[in-house]
Enzyme design. Structure first.
Site, mmCIF file in Angstrom:
data_model
loop_
_atom_site.group_PDB
_atom_site.id
_atom_site.type_symbol
_atom_site.label_atom_id
_atom_site.label_comp_id
_atom_site.label_asym_id
_atom_site.label_seq_id
_atom_site.Cartn_x
_atom_site.Cartn_y
_atom_site.Cartn_z
ATOM 1 C CB SER A 117 -0.961 -0.036 1.188
ATOM 2 O OG SER A 117 -1.846 1.048 1.162
ATOM 3 C CG ASP A 119 -3.602 3.899 -1.318
ATOM 4 O OD1 ASP A 119 -4.188 3.649 -2.389
ATOM 5 O OD2 ASP A 119 -3.713 3.177 -0.307
ATOM 6 C CG ASP A 162 -2.992 -0.630 -2.299
ATOM 7 O OD1 ASP A 162 -2.999 0.539 -1.867
ATOM 8 O OD2 ASP A 162 -3.555 -1.566 -1.702
ATOM 9 C CG ASP A 181 -6.571 0.116 -1.214
ATOM 10 O OD1 ASP A 181 -5.800 1.091 -1.122
ATOM 11 O OD2 ASP A 181 -6.609 -0.803 -0.372
#
Length: 454
Positions: free
Chosen positions: A100, A244, A246, A248
């Site tokens: 992340s 961010d 990743d 999500d």
């Protein structure tokens, strides 16, 4: 890598640690085999982000899983919500390789069962850890089965079509949108999702680079959206979006470059979802603003408060049949997306709401942003438990003060509240304060920080 204890990398709802110091491709292969054992899957799907270590780790995981006789679909570079889409669309368990927003040397695994159902500490992750620890030296037991097939599949276009089917943007006015992908997976997904919409896209840091050369891919930290804010102001854009690493999570800034609190986005999207499903339940975590349950009730819905973290939110979504859920950290969950979190779908809702009327975003979100807040303040502490205990003792027994420990410690009065909770991934305590005015926020924040950092 000799391993007897994975407690440092197996967290409450994912795997995360430094590569190769804390885990490596050998362990990734064992995680793949263990994941198959725990889910009982006949087939799985695996994807990864743009970190330098991600292709090797995800490939090792795929081989470990295939060695247990299951077929593996590799979707390659993807956002985390794109992996959840693949799990839901293909109805198979999935594993996403990402850390992340953590720095480049970190990597991790977010795992889910078929239909993107979460695998957390209490829903299989502890068992995965136990198996990997058991197998660390000798490897998994032979199954006698033929190795499964590993195939590649591109699901990006199907992911974009599904999201676009859930929000009608065909009638919106043209909008100028700045997107900061932070060299993360938003640079991969945004062009396909936005294609053909009446949006003038100004792309910032879309080149995939897991070393994050421009800034950390963590928009929750104000310093990481400074470039986005400046670009929005310079260009007169209608809105700015920041994803961010990743992709999500999605953060929003208005046309003046001012951040829109994730709680205001939660309230806005909740109201839109309740308009489609009157009376439905909306989940919010214990750090979202007072405004969220207020607006949910005003819209005829039922707010349900829960712990922070995607596995906990998703479990509550499934249990209650909730139409939507939101977190202070800009994770947004949708029943129509297998109860999984997708910042992209939340972004499409905000773009639709903005484009359906003529005013600026700041005016649109005013009614959803009712209180003053500190934002999340991190304190590095030597002993999380001791610091938490000191704060608890300081507020226990005060008149007009209530304490609850649904998640960390929440201290509440009629005029303010704060939540203090330990990070699952770093030696930090995270403080969030909200009050009816900014002066009270400052006073309560300073008092709490003095105790925390004593």
């Amino acid at each position: 890598m000799a391993v007897t204890d994975l407690s440092q990398i197996v967290k409450a709802y994912d795997v995360r640690g430094v590569v190769p110091d804390q885990w490596d491709e050998h362990l990734a292969g064992l995680f793949g085999a263990a994941f198959v054992q725990v889910t009982g899957a006949a087939a799985i799907v695996v994807g990864h982000d743009m970190r330098p270590s991600s292709p090797g780790l995800s490939g090792a995981f795929a081989r470990g899983a295939a060695g247990q006789g299951v077929d593996v679909t590799e979707i390659g570079l993807c956002s985390t919500d794109q992996l959840y889409f693949a799990s839901g669309h293909l109805d198979v368990p999935g594993a996403m390789f990402t850390a992340s927003h953590n720095p480049a040397q970190y990597n991790g695994i977010k795992m889910c069962r078929a239909g993107a159902a979460p695998v957390g500490q209490n829903s299989g992750l502890a068992y995965v850890r136990a198996l990997v620890e058991t197998w660390a030296e000798s490897g998994p037991p032979a199954t006698g089965a033929e190795p499964g097939a590993i195939t590649r599949r591109d699901v990006l276009a199907a992911y974009a079509r599904h999201l676009r089917s859930l929000v009608d943007l065909t009638g919106i006015r043209p909008l100028k949108v700045v997107v900061d992908a932070g060299n993360g997976m938003g640079g991969h997904t945004v062009p396909t999702v936005f294609e053909g919409l009446p949006l003038e896209l100004d792309a910032m840091y879309f080149a995939l680079d897991g070393t994050f050369p421009n800034h950390e891919a963590n928009p929750l930290d104000p310093k990481n959206i400074v470039d986005l804010q400046a670009r929005v102001r310079e260009t007169g854009a209608d809105i700015g979006l920041a994803f961010d690493g990743d992709a999500d999570r999605c953060f929003v800034v208005d046309g003046s470059g001012d951040p829109v609190p994730p709680s205001a986005i939660t309230a806005l999207v909740a109201e839109r979802e309740l308009a489609k499903d009157p009376g439905a339940t909306v989940i919010h975590n214990c750090i979202t603003s007072w405004s969220v349950p207020e607006i949910v009730r005003e819209a005829g819905g039922t707010p349900v408060r829960t712990r922070v973290g995607h596995s906990f939110i998703k479990e509550q979504m499934a249990r209650t049949g909730a139409v939507f859920g939101g977190e202070h950290s800009a994770h947004y969950y949708f029943r129509d997306f297998w109860n999984a979190d997708t910042g992209m779908l939340a972004a499409l809702h905000v773009l639709a709401a903005l484009g359906e009327q003529d005013g600026p975003l700041s005016g649109l979100v005013d009614r959803y942003d009712r209180y003053a807040a500190s934002g999340e303040i991190n304190s590095t502490v030597a002993d999380q438990t001791a610091s938490m205990a000191a704060v608890r003792a300081a507020y226990s027994g005060r008149e007009g003060v209530t304490l609850d420990e649904l998640d960390g410690l929440t201290v509440t009065t009629e005029d303010w509240w704060f939540n203090l909770r330990p990070s699952n991934t770093e030696p930090l305590l995270r403080l969030n304060v909200e009050a009816r005015d900014a002066e009270t926020v400052t006073r309560v924040r300073d008092e709490a920080l003095t105790l925390i950092r004593a």
